[in-house]
Scaffold this motif. Structure first.
Motif, mmCIF file in Angstrom:
data_model
loop_
_atom_site.group_PDB
_atom_site.id
_atom_site.type_symbol
_atom_site.label_atom_id
_atom_site.label_comp_id
_atom_site.label_asym_id
_atom_site.label_seq_id
_atom_site.Cartn_x
_atom_site.Cartn_y
_atom_site.Cartn_z
ATOM 1 N N VAL A 185 0.852 -1.181 0.000
ATOM 2 C CA VAL A 185 0.000 0.000 0.000
ATOM 3 C C VAL A 185 0.897 1.244 0.000
ATOM 4 O O VAL A 185 1.902 1.284 0.717
ATOM 5 C CB VAL A 185 -0.927 0.028 1.239
ATOM 6 N N THR A 186 0.520 2.254 -0.791
ATOM 7 C CA THR A 186 1.229 3.536 -0.767
ATOM 8 C C THR A 186 0.403 4.533 0.033
ATOM 9 O O THR A 186 -0.819 4.596 -0.090
ATOM 10 C CB THR A 186 1.463 4.080 -2.188
ATOM 11 N N ALA A 187 1.106 5.329 0.861
ATOM 12 C CA ALA A 187 0.405 6.295 1.704
ATOM 13 C C ALA A 187 1.402 7.329 2.214
ATOM 14 O O ALA A 187 2.614 7.215 1.999
ATOM 15 C CB ALA A 187 -0.276 5.596 2.871
ATOM 16 N N GLU A 188 0.858 8.320 2.920
ATOM 17 C CA GLU A 188 1.682 9.358 3.551
ATOM 18 C C GLU A 188 1.584 9.179 5.056
ATOM 19 O O GLU A 188 0.502 8.938 5.590
ATOM 20 C CB GLU A 188 1.190 10.748 3.149
ATOM 21 N N THR A 239 17.763 5.207 2.907
ATOM 22 C CA THR A 239 17.295 6.572 2.597
ATOM 23 C C THR A 239 18.001 7.651 3.395
ATOM 24 O O THR A 239 17.915 8.826 3.046
ATOM 25 C CB THR A 239 15.790 6.689 2.865
ATOM 26 N N GLY A 240 18.663 7.263 4.497
ATOM 27 C CA GLY A 240 19.291 8.264 5.342
ATOM 28 C C GLY A 240 18.315 9.008 6.226
ATOM 29 O O GLY A 240 18.647 10.072 6.748
ATOM 30 N N GLN A 241 17.104 8.494 6.420
ATOM 31 C CA GLN A 241 16.131 9.194 7.230
ATOM 32 C C GLN A 241 15.249 8.210 7.991
ATOM 33 O O GLN A 241 15.176 7.025 7.673
ATOM 34 C CB GLN A 241 15.270 10.105 6.374
ATOM 35 N N ASP A 242 14.584 8.731 9.021
ATOM 36 C CA ASP A 242 13.722 7.935 9.871
ATOM 37 C C ASP A 242 12.280 8.110 9.411
ATOM 38 O O ASP A 242 11.972 8.906 8.509
ATOM 39 C CB ASP A 242 13.886 8.383 11.319
ATOM 40 N N VAL A 299 5.475 6.725 1.652
ATOM 41 C CA VAL A 299 6.036 5.383 1.824
ATOM 42 C C VAL A 299 5.214 4.351 1.051
ATOM 43 O O VAL A 299 4.049 4.578 0.704
ATOM 44 C CB VAL A 299 6.076 4.977 3.312
ATOM 45 N N MET A 300 5.876 3.232 0.784
ATOM 46 C CA MET A 300 5.194 2.040 0.284
ATOM 47 C C MET A 300 5.450 0.940 1.309
ATOM 48 O O MET A 300 6.603 0.570 1.549
ATOM 49 C CB MET A 300 5.721 1.622 -1.089
ATOM 50 N N PRO A 332 12.035 1.164 0.579
ATOM 51 C CA PRO A 332 12.682 2.488 0.615
ATOM 52 C C PRO A 332 12.828 3.136 -0.761
ATOM 53 O O PRO A 332 12.918 4.350 -0.862
ATOM 54 C CB PRO A 332 14.044 2.186 1.246
ATOM 55 N N ASP A 333 12.852 2.311 -1.819
ATOM 56 C CA ASP A 333 13.017 2.887 -3.161
ATOM 57 C C ASP A 333 11.854 3.807 -3.511
ATOM 58 O O ASP A 333 12.039 4.807 -4.209
ATOM 59 C CB ASP A 333 13.124 1.765 -4.202
ATOM 60 N N TYR A 334 10.667 3.480 -3.048
ATOM 61 C CA TYR A 334 9.512 4.323 -3.356
ATOM 62 C C TYR A 334 9.664 5.696 -2.712
ATOM 63 O O TYR A 334 9.393 6.734 -3.333
ATOM 64 C CB TYR A 334 8.228 3.653 -2.850
ATOM 65 N N THR A 335 10.110 5.703 -1.449
ATOM 66 C CA THR A 335 10.282 6.971 -0.740
ATOM 67 C C THR A 335 11.336 7.836 -1.405
ATOM 68 O O THR A 335 11.130 9.038 -1.618
ATOM 69 C CB THR A 335 10.669 6.709 0.726
ATOM 70 N N MET A 336 12.471 7.221 -1.744
ATOM 71 C CA MET A 336 13.530 7.987 -2.402
ATOM 72 C C MET A 336 13.059 8.484 -3.760
ATOM 73 O O MET A 336 13.341 9.613 -4.162
ATOM 74 C CB MET A 336 14.786 7.125 -2.562
ATOM 75 N N GLY A 337 12.363 7.660 -4.463
ATOM 76 C CA GLY A 337 11.858 8.072 -5.769
ATOM 77 C C GLY A 337 10.891 9.241 -5.669
ATOM 78 O O GLY A 337 10.907 10.143 -6.509
ATOM 79 N N ASP A 338 10.055 9.255 -4.637
ATOM 80 C CA ASP A 338 9.109 10.354 -4.475
ATOM 81 C C ASP A 338 9.831 11.662 -4.164
ATOM 82 O O ASP A 338 9.489 12.715 -4.712
ATOM 83 C CB ASP A 338 8.129 10.021 -3.348
#
Length: 452
Positions: free
Chosen positions: A27-30, A79-82, A89-90, A112-118
């Motif tokens: 699932v993708t969400a914020e 990603t270097g982040q919390d 996120v996915m 994490p690839d989804y977050t970095m890509g966004d």
């Protein structure tokens, strides 16, 4: 119909929603309201309308303590982040229905690839917009003043990064006199962009007082830097009239400000090192110019000394040369005077000869006596000879006086003298040292002395 108990209803709901279709789904969400308690990570998952920002869906989620450390460390390494509010996120999750706590979503993995890509996608969209508006390169094209000594600093008061920056400047052995002033701003969280823009506005009102603006923040989680990923802040930096230097985070950290600022460095300490390096370049150029000037002056003075040496070498021979020239001129004048006198007296001599011949003829009776006024001829001849000889004598005396006035001896008689050391004329006190023997030529002789 007999009513159900609440437990029976929750059990029936669990049988309906806990199915293979709701287990281990991506699932993708914020993220929102992220909190860690007792080793568990609790959050809300949101879906928002991209156009209006209105929340379309919301659900509670959790990562249990048994899985949270591994998921958290893997996500940070990539990603270097919390996990923080506002992050896209996915996640892989399963629907859970508890009789007491109700329905929740249990997260068991994160991509994490989804977050970095966004993040990269949003940054690229901002960069493309800045370029389309023609402001992307405005600050990047500015040239910092040299030396860059008046520094407006935007940072959080008391922050370690600001302290490192100031310590680096003050501890430099170059002793450059930097003029710095802190324009405080919030450097983390949702208010970051607005706070930094307000500080920039204050600097802009005083822009004639500053050479450069430095935006610095120490290291931390990459998520702490999300406040700098803001289009309005990036546009403000891009259009800023003074060069902007950005030193935010660690070497690996990049924000949209790094693309639009005039200068990008990796840390606050590196920002101070850049300023010190520019100052050293200016000092080195001044040193080089000073050496070039000293070399040029030395060459010029060397040429002057050579000229003075040549003049000094010719000086002892000048009096003799002047006397020789004066003597030669006197000889020429005497010869000319002799020739002039000869030509002037020749007619008178011829007349005297004729008169003498006439007198002799009268005396001898060869010619017929006639009245000859001998007294008249004699007086005329005497006066003419005397006048001619007096004029020539006066001219010769005038030339002799001129020759005497031009001679070195006349200069000496007027009270001047010539002092020599080692055969060379002395024209400056710096040419002699204690113990030197001086020979001073006067009109009446030579005086020898020793310098004390």
């Amino acid at each position: 119909m007999e009513p159900l108990t609440l437990l029976q209803l929750n059990q029936r709901i669990a049988r309906l929603i806990v199915t293979p279709d709701t287990q281990n789904v991506w699932v993708t969400a914020e993220l929102s309201d992220v909190a860690v308690r007792s080793g568990h990570c609790y959050m809300e998952l949101l879906q928002k309308d991209p156009a209006t920002g209105r929340t379309l869906a919301k659900a509670r989620a959790a990562i249990w303590a048994s899985a949270f450390p591994a998921i958290r460390s893997g996500f940070y390494a990539a990603t270097g982040q919390d996990f923080v509010t506002g992050l896209k996120v996915m996640v892989r999750l399963s629907v859970s229905m508890h009789a007491v706590y109700g329905m929740s979503l249990v997260i068991n993995a994160v991509n994490p690839d989804y977050t970095m890509g966004d993040l990269i996608r949003r940054r690229n969209e901002m960069i493309a917009r800045l370029k389309s508006e023609g402001i992307f390169d405005m600050n990047r094209s500015l040239v910092p003043a040299e030396p860059t000594l008046r520094v407006a600093v935007i940072s959080a008061p008391g922050a370690a990064g600001f302290g490192d920056f100031m310590n680096q400047l003050s501890a430099s052995p170059l002793r450059l006199r930097f003029v710095t002033r802190l324009f405080p701003a919030i450097m983390q969280g949702e208010r970051t962009a607005r706070s930094v823009m307000e500080a920039l506005a204050t600097v802009e009102r005083e822009q004639t007082d500053w050479d450069i603006v430095v935006i610095i923040r120490g290291g931390g989680a990459t998520s702490d830097l999300l406040g700098f990923e803001d289009y309005d802040l990036a546009a403000t930096v891009a259009r800023f009239p003074l060069p902007v230097m950005v030193g935010i985070g660690h070497e690996r950290d990049v924000t949209v400000l790094d693309y639009v600022a005039c200068i990008r460095v990796k840390t606050p300490t590196a920002a101070a090192e850049w300023l010190l390096a520019k100052g050293k370049e200016c000092i080195d150029r001044l040193d080089s110019l000073g050496r070039d000037i000293a070399l040029a002056v030395s060459g010029y003075l060397g040429g002057c000394k050579e000229q003075l040496g040549a003049i000094e070498g010719r000086l002892p021979a000048l009096p003799a040369a002047m006397l020789a020239r004066a003597s030669s001129r006197a000889d020429r004048l005497a010869l000319a005077l002799q020739q002039l006198s000869s030509r002037a007296t020749a007619p008178h001599v011829a007349r005297i000869d004729r008169l003498t011949l006439a007198l002799r003829q009268i005396a001898s009776g060869i010619t017929t006596p006639r009245r000859v006024n001998l007294e008249k001829y004699g007086a005329t001849l005497a006066a003419a000879s005397s006048a001619t000889l007096s004029a020539r004598r006066n001219r010769i005396e005038a030339l002799a006086q001129l020759l005497d006035a031009l001679s070195p001896e006349a200069t000496l008689r007027r009270g001047y003298s010539i002092t020599r050391v080692g055969g060379h004329a002395v024209t400056d006190p710096s040419q002699v040292v204690p113990g030197d023997v001086l020979h001073t030529t006067l009109a009446g002789g030579t005086v020898t002395s020793i310098v004390e």
